[in-house]
Design a protein around this motif. Structure first.
Motif, short mmCIF file in Angstrom:
data_model
loop_
_atom_site.label_atom_id
_atom_site.label_comp_id
_atom_site.label_asym_id
_atom_site.label_seq_id
_atom_site.Cartn_x
_atom_site.Cartn_y
_atom_site.Cartn_z
N VAL A 15 0.83 -1.21 0.00
CA VAL A 15 0.00 0.00 0.00
C VAL A 15 0.86 1.26 0.00
CG1 VAL A 15 -1.72 1.31 1.30
CG2 VAL A 15 -1.96 -1.17 1.07
N LYS A 16 1.94 1.26 0.75
CA LYS A 16 2.86 2.40 0.77
C LYS A 16 3.43 2.66 -0.62
CE LYS A 16 6.03 2.28 3.93
NZ LYS A 16 7.01 1.72 4.89
N LYS A 17 3.73 1.58 -1.35
CA LYS A 17 4.28 1.71 -2.70
C LYS A 17 3.25 2.27 -3.67
CE LYS A 17 6.11 -1.16 -6.46
NZ LYS A 17 6.43 -2.57 -6.87
N LEU A 18 2.02 1.80 -3.56
CA LEU A 18 0.97 2.21 -4.50
C LEU A 18 0.34 3.56 -4.14
CD1 LEU A 18 -0.88 -1.20 -4.98
CD2 LEU A 18 0.81 -0.16 -6.51
N TYR A 19 0.37 3.89 -2.84
CA TYR A 19 -0.27 5.11 -2.37
C TYR A 19 0.73 5.89 -1.51
CZ TYR A 19 -4.51 2.55 -3.71
OH TYR A 19 -5.48 1.84 -4.39
N PRO A 20 1.53 6.76 -2.12
CA PRO A 20 2.57 7.50 -1.37
C PRO A 20 2.02 8.30 -0.20
CG PRO A 20 2.92 7.72 -3.74
CD PRO A 20 1.59 7.04 -3.57
N GLU A 21 0.75 8.71 -0.27
CA GLU A 21 0.18 9.50 0.82
C GLU A 21 0.07 8.67 2.11
OE1 GLU A 21 -1.37 13.37 1.98
OE2 GLU A 21 -0.06 12.55 0.43
N VAL A 22 -0.13 7.37 1.95
CA VAL A 22 -0.15 6.49 3.13
C VAL A 22 1.24 6.43 3.75
CG1 VAL A 22 -0.50 4.12 3.92
CG2 VAL A 22 -2.11 5.15 2.30
N GLU A 23 2.27 6.32 2.90
CA GLU A 23 3.63 6.31 3.42
C GLU A 23 3.96 7.63 4.12
OE1 GLU A 23 8.14 5.10 2.06
OE2 GLU A 23 6.69 5.63 0.50
N ASN A 24 3.49 8.74 3.56
CA ASN A 24 3.70 10.05 4.19
C ASN A 24 3.04 10.10 5.57
OD1 ASN A 24 5.04 10.87 1.90
ND2 ASN A 24 3.29 11.95 1.02
#
Length: 281
Positions: A209-218
């Motif tokens: 999910v972090k890879k596909l959705y950078p906002e989640v990683e942020n």
């Protein structure tokens, strides 16, 4: 009384392991659900008509597709009452955030109408009905912190310490179906053995999910400045654990304006069940 108002609580997955993929396409998993003292608010009022009417914060979802309406329809063959019902929903939980809003709403509807319509189904019978609406619905019907196995339907109640959580919803919607069908999703985590510890667990969906959705990683990185951070379910909501409410609220005050958040604590028995236990027909 012909009216009942209940809280449909949020849930957190304190970990989520994916053990394999079944021949029917579903995944074998192990996850620890805990329920929070914050959620959507559902009001149920009996009417002299036979109809099921849904109003409030429905997000323009067609009534026939709404899990609340579908849950009510599931119970109609079991009614001992001639009444219809008006259901009003006030949404406090983010949609598609991984905190169980839709599943919790459905479970709360089953629990409420089982009382109001005098269906007299057991919790296990309601959980079996609820499973047809979604894998997360039974845990809300059971209403306790639990280890879930299988596709999420095998529940083992577990006692854990009460903590305060800051839950953050970044401005992004994560598709659960897209994550569970993605070829890069890990599907080989060994099943838990006796004596497992929470510190040795993880969320198998989080890296993808972090890879596909950078906002989640942020979001995870921002929370990490204040406390260890995790993602719940398939996201997008992330959370951090605190020892007291004041500490969590101090971080909430610093939340970027583009995100939403709330502070809540986990409960040994869901707030919905607590409210039902004090309600008299």
């Amino acid at each position: 009384m012909n009216k009942l108002t209940l809280t449909a609580p949020a849930k957190l997955n304190l970990f989520l392991h994916i053990n394999g993929r079944r021949s029917d396409g579903y995944h074998e998993l192990e996850t620890l659900f805990t329920l929070l003292d914050f959620g959507d608010e559902l009001s149920f009022e009996l009417t002299t008509e036979q109809e099921i009417t849904l109003c409030g914060d429905t997000a323009n979802i067609p009534t026939e597709d709404n899990l609340i309406y579908r849950a009510a329809k599931l119970l109609t063959p079991h009614k001992k009452s001639a009444h219809g019902v008006i259901i009003h929903i006030k949404k406090n939980l983010p949609m598609g955030g991984g905190v169980g809003g839709g599943s919790s709403d459905a479970a709360t509807t089953l629990l409420a109408l089982n009382k109001l319509w005098q269906c007299n189904l057991t919790i296990q019978e309601l959980a079996t009905l609820g499973l047809s609406l979604g894998a997360d619905v039974p845990v809300f019907i059971e209403g306790k912190t639990a280890l879930a196995q299988g596709v999420g339907e095998h529940l083992t109640p577990i006692e854990i310490a009460q903590k305060w959580y800051l839950v953050v919803a970044p401005n992004v919607h994560v598709s659960t179906a897209a994550i569970f069908t993605h070829p890069d999703l890990p599907r080989d985590t060994a099943k838990l053995e006796s004596g497992w510890q929470l510190k040795n667990t993880r969320n198998d969906c989080q890296t993808l999910v972090k890879k596909l959705y950078p906002e989640v990683e942020n979001t995870l990185s921002w929370l990490l400045k204040y406390a260890p951070s995790k993602m719940t379910g398939t996201g997008a909501c992330c959370f951090a654990e605190f020892e007291n409410r004041e500490a969590a609220l101090r971080v909430l005050e610093k939340l970027p304006s583009s995100w939403q958040g709330f502070v809540a604590r986990n409960t040994s028995v869901s707030v919905c069940h607590q409210q039902l236990n004090t309600w008299q027909m």
